[in-house]
Write a protein that holds these residues in place. Structure first.
Motif, PDB file in Angstrom:
ATOM      1  N   THR A 219      -5.460 -24.549  19.908  1.00  0.00           N
ATOM      2  CA  THR A 219      -6.753 -24.798  19.280  1.00  0.00           C
ATOM      3  C   THR A 219      -6.760 -24.465  17.798  1.00  0.00           C
ATOM      4  O   THR A 219      -7.346 -25.190  16.988  1.00  0.00           O
ATOM      5  CB  THR A 219      -7.850 -23.983  19.994  1.00  0.00           C
ATOM      6  OG1 THR A 219      -7.891 -24.368  21.375  1.00  0.00           O
ATOM      7  CG2 THR A 219      -9.210 -24.227  19.363  1.00  0.00           C
ATOM      8  N   ASN A 220      -6.119 -23.378  17.391  1.00  0.00           N
ATOM      9  CA  ASN A 220      -6.156 -22.962  15.993  1.00  0.00           C
ATOM     10  C   ASN A 220      -4.803 -23.115  15.298  1.00  0.00           C
ATOM     11  O   ASN A 220      -4.421 -22.309  14.446  1.00  0.00           O
ATOM     12  CB  ASN A 220      -6.657 -21.515  15.872  1.00  0.00           C
ATOM     13  CG  ASN A 220      -5.732 -20.510  16.549  1.00  0.00           C
ATOM     14  OD1 ASN A 220      -5.154 -20.809  17.585  1.00  0.00           O
ATOM     15  ND2 ASN A 220      -5.607 -19.326  15.971  1.00  0.00           N
ATOM     16  N   GLU A 221      -4.079 -24.186  15.650  1.00  0.00           N
ATOM     17  CA  GLU A 221      -2.761 -24.405  15.054  1.00  0.00           C
ATOM     18  C   GLU A 221      -2.852 -24.545  13.533  1.00  0.00           C
ATOM     19  O   GLU A 221      -2.017 -23.995  12.800  1.00  0.00           O
ATOM     20  CB  GLU A 221      -2.115 -25.655  15.645  1.00  0.00           C
ATOM     21  CG  GLU A 221      -0.743 -25.956  15.059  1.00  0.00           C
ATOM     22  CD  GLU A 221      -0.063 -27.136  15.729  1.00  0.00           C
ATOM     23  OE1 GLU A 221       0.996 -27.553  15.233  1.00  0.00           O
ATOM     24  OE2 GLU A 221      -0.596 -27.648  16.740  1.00  0.00           O
ATOM     25  N   GLU A 222      -3.831 -25.283  13.038  1.00  0.00           N
ATOM     26  CA  GLU A 222      -3.950 -25.480  11.598  1.00  0.00           C
ATOM     27  C   GLU A 222      -4.132 -24.149  10.880  1.00  0.00           C
ATOM     28  O   GLU A 222      -3.509 -23.893   9.849  1.00  0.00           O
ATOM     29  CB  GLU A 222      -5.128 -26.407  11.291  1.00  0.00           C
ATOM     30  CG  GLU A 222      -5.288 -26.719   9.817  1.00  0.00           C
ATOM     31  CD  GLU A 222      -6.408 -27.706   9.557  1.00  0.00           C
ATOM     32  OE1 GLU A 222      -6.786 -27.876   8.386  1.00  0.00           O
ATOM     33  OE2 GLU A 222      -6.919 -28.310  10.529  1.00  0.00           O
ATOM     34  N   GLN A 223      -4.983 -23.297  11.439  1.00  0.00           N
ATOM     35  CA  GLN A 223      -5.201 -21.979  10.850  1.00  0.00           C
ATOM     36  C   GLN A 223      -3.916 -21.158  10.852  1.00  0.00           C
ATOM     37  O   GLN A 223      -3.579 -20.496   9.866  1.00  0.00           O
ATOM     38  CB  GLN A 223      -6.293 -21.241  11.626  1.00  0.00           C
ATOM     39  CG  GLN A 223      -6.551 -19.821  11.156  1.00  0.00           C
ATOM     40  CD  GLN A 223      -7.302 -19.007  12.196  1.00  0.00           C
ATOM     41  OE1 GLN A 223      -6.839 -18.848  13.323  1.00  0.00           O
ATOM     42  NE2 GLN A 223      -8.488 -18.527  11.820  1.00  0.00           N
ATOM     43  N   GLU A 224      -3.180 -21.203  11.961  1.00  0.00           N
ATOM     44  CA  GLU A 224      -1.939 -20.438  12.061  1.00  0.00           C
ATOM     45  C   GLU A 224      -0.900 -20.926  11.063  1.00  0.00           C
ATOM     46  O   GLU A 224      -0.150 -20.127  10.493  1.00  0.00           O
ATOM     47  CB  GLU A 224      -1.401 -20.515  13.489  1.00  0.00           C
ATOM     48  CG  GLU A 224      -2.253 -19.763  14.499  1.00  0.00           C
ATOM     49  CD  GLU A 224      -1.797 -19.969  15.935  1.00  0.00           C
ATOM     50  OE1 GLU A 224      -2.198 -19.185  16.796  1.00  0.00           O
ATOM     51  OE2 GLU A 224      -1.039 -20.937  16.191  1.00  0.00           O
ATOM     52  N   ARG A 225      -0.839 -22.235  10.842  1.00  0.00           N
ATOM     53  CA  ARG A 225       0.132 -22.776   9.880  1.00  0.00           C
ATOM     54  C   ARG A 225      -0.208 -22.367   8.447  1.00  0.00           C
ATOM     55  O   ARG A 225       0.683 -22.249   7.603  1.00  0.00           O
ATOM     56  CB  ARG A 225       0.178 -24.300   9.985  1.00  0.00           C
ATOM     57  CG  ARG A 225       0.841 -24.811  11.263  1.00  0.00           C
ATOM     58  CD  ARG A 225       1.041 -26.303  11.238  1.00  0.00           C
ATOM     59  NE  ARG A 225       1.632 -26.796  12.476  1.00  0.00           N
ATOM     60  CZ  ARG A 225       2.941 -26.756  12.749  1.00  0.00           C
ATOM     61  NH1 ARG A 225       3.779 -26.250  11.848  1.00  0.00           N
ATOM     62  NH2 ARG A 225       3.400 -27.224  13.892  1.00  0.00           N
TER      63      ARG A 225
END
Length: 326
Positions: free
Chosen positions: A263-269
């Motif tokens: 769900t929060n892949e963009e944030q993690e990247r």
């Protein structure tokens, strides 16, 4: 062996990094083969195997006294020429493999065919790809050479873990849901256990669902198709990240593959030094610093409730706008 692929890759990296420019060691880097090309070759080899071999289906249909419910395979030749070939008894599913799963670059997604045989279905529930399974297994190549196995004593397998990228056994994990667990297990005097009626069968997979070009042992040539003979004893539902949601329910798109739901892949990247954690391994699925366990409700009967506090149609545990922007 099913879980050793990552270890082998890391060891290889360590060995290479320890060689200086002046060490005088020439290392030939062999680029991986084309995924689509190998998939076609593997499927042709598997189908030839299925067309020229049979299993002891007659014993499963009419079990003789003392039958151990183990599958044995032989070639269709001589007095066995009239037996029913495996190709007429297996079933199959299509599984899309991405290049990233195998550590490849710039290759398109490729559909792979996974074949499976149900010799004895089993009596209890089937595992999901997110569960743990207690089973015996034997791993062979198409030429019947063994490369791995626990033939007599069952062991636990975390199917979710071995389904993951670079693990080398996605096909094994995705084949197990077609079998059912045993209705009972008997403990023998020697300490071994026997399944009363657990699922028994075969999983036959191309290398794209196995080790592809990173086989962890010389016993498995690169790009080899694999066969697993399995007997399922029991299963256990898992919650890998302990957030209160069973791992299978964190397969948000319902495609049976747990590693494309983040769900929060963009944030993690975007986070310096950030680690990508798919939902079933992430105790804070939306990355809002509120643990998932605190954003769901587990009722007395175990039923899960997913509040949507700001009414935007996204459950709180998947909504990084809650509670700050609600």
């Amino acid at each position: 062996m099913l879980w050793k692929r990552v270890c082998v890759v890391l060891v290889g990296i360590g060995l290479l990094s320890g060689c200086g420019e002046d060490d005088g060691i020439d290392i030939e880097i062999v680029p991986p083969r084309d995924l689509a090309e190998v998939a076609v070759e593997n499927d042709a080899d598997i189908r030839e195997y299925l067309q020229t071999h049979f299993y002891n289906y007659e014993e499963f249909e009419n079990p003789p006294a003392g039958f151990d419910y183990k599958i044995s395979v032989d070639t269709l030749a001589g007095e066995n020429a009239g037996k029913t070939p495996l190709i007429d008894q297996v079933e199959s599913i299509e599984i899309t493999v991405t290049s990233g799963e195998l550590g490849l670059e710039d290759q398109p997604d490729v559909d792979h065919t996974l074949y499976y045989l149900i010799a004895r279905e089993g009596m209890d529930e089937s595992p999901t790809v997110a569960d743990s399974a207690f089973l015996t297994y034997r791993g062979t190549l198409l030429d019947d050479r063994d490369f791995d196995g626990s033939f007599t004593q069952p062991i636990w397998f975390d199917l979710a873990r071995i389904q993951g990228p670079l693990q080398g056994a996605r096909g094994f994990a995705e084949g197990m849901p077609f079998f059912k667990a045993s209705g009972g297990i008997t403990t023998n005097p020697d300490g071994t256990v026997t399944s009363i009626d657990g699922g028994v069968g075969m999983i036959i997979m191309p290398s794209g669902l196995g080790y592809f070009n990173a086989a962890p042992t010389n016993a498995i040539p690169n790009y080899s198709s694999l066969i697993f003979f399995v007997e399922l004893f029991t299963i256990e539902e898992t919650d890998h990240d302990g957030d209160g949601i069973p791992s299978i329910q964190e397969d948000l798109d319902g495609d049976g593959y747990l590693y494309n739901d983040n769900t929060n892949e963009e944030q993690e990247r975007e986070t310096i030094g950030g680690v990508l954690r798919v939902n079933f391994l992430d105790p804070d699925d939306d990355g809002d610093d509120v643990p998932t366990r605190e954003e769901i409700i587990i009722q007395a009967d175990g039923t899960l409730v997913f509040p949507d506090s700001n009414g935007n149609g996204i459950p709180d545990y998947l909504d990084d706008t809650f509670p700050e922007d609600s």
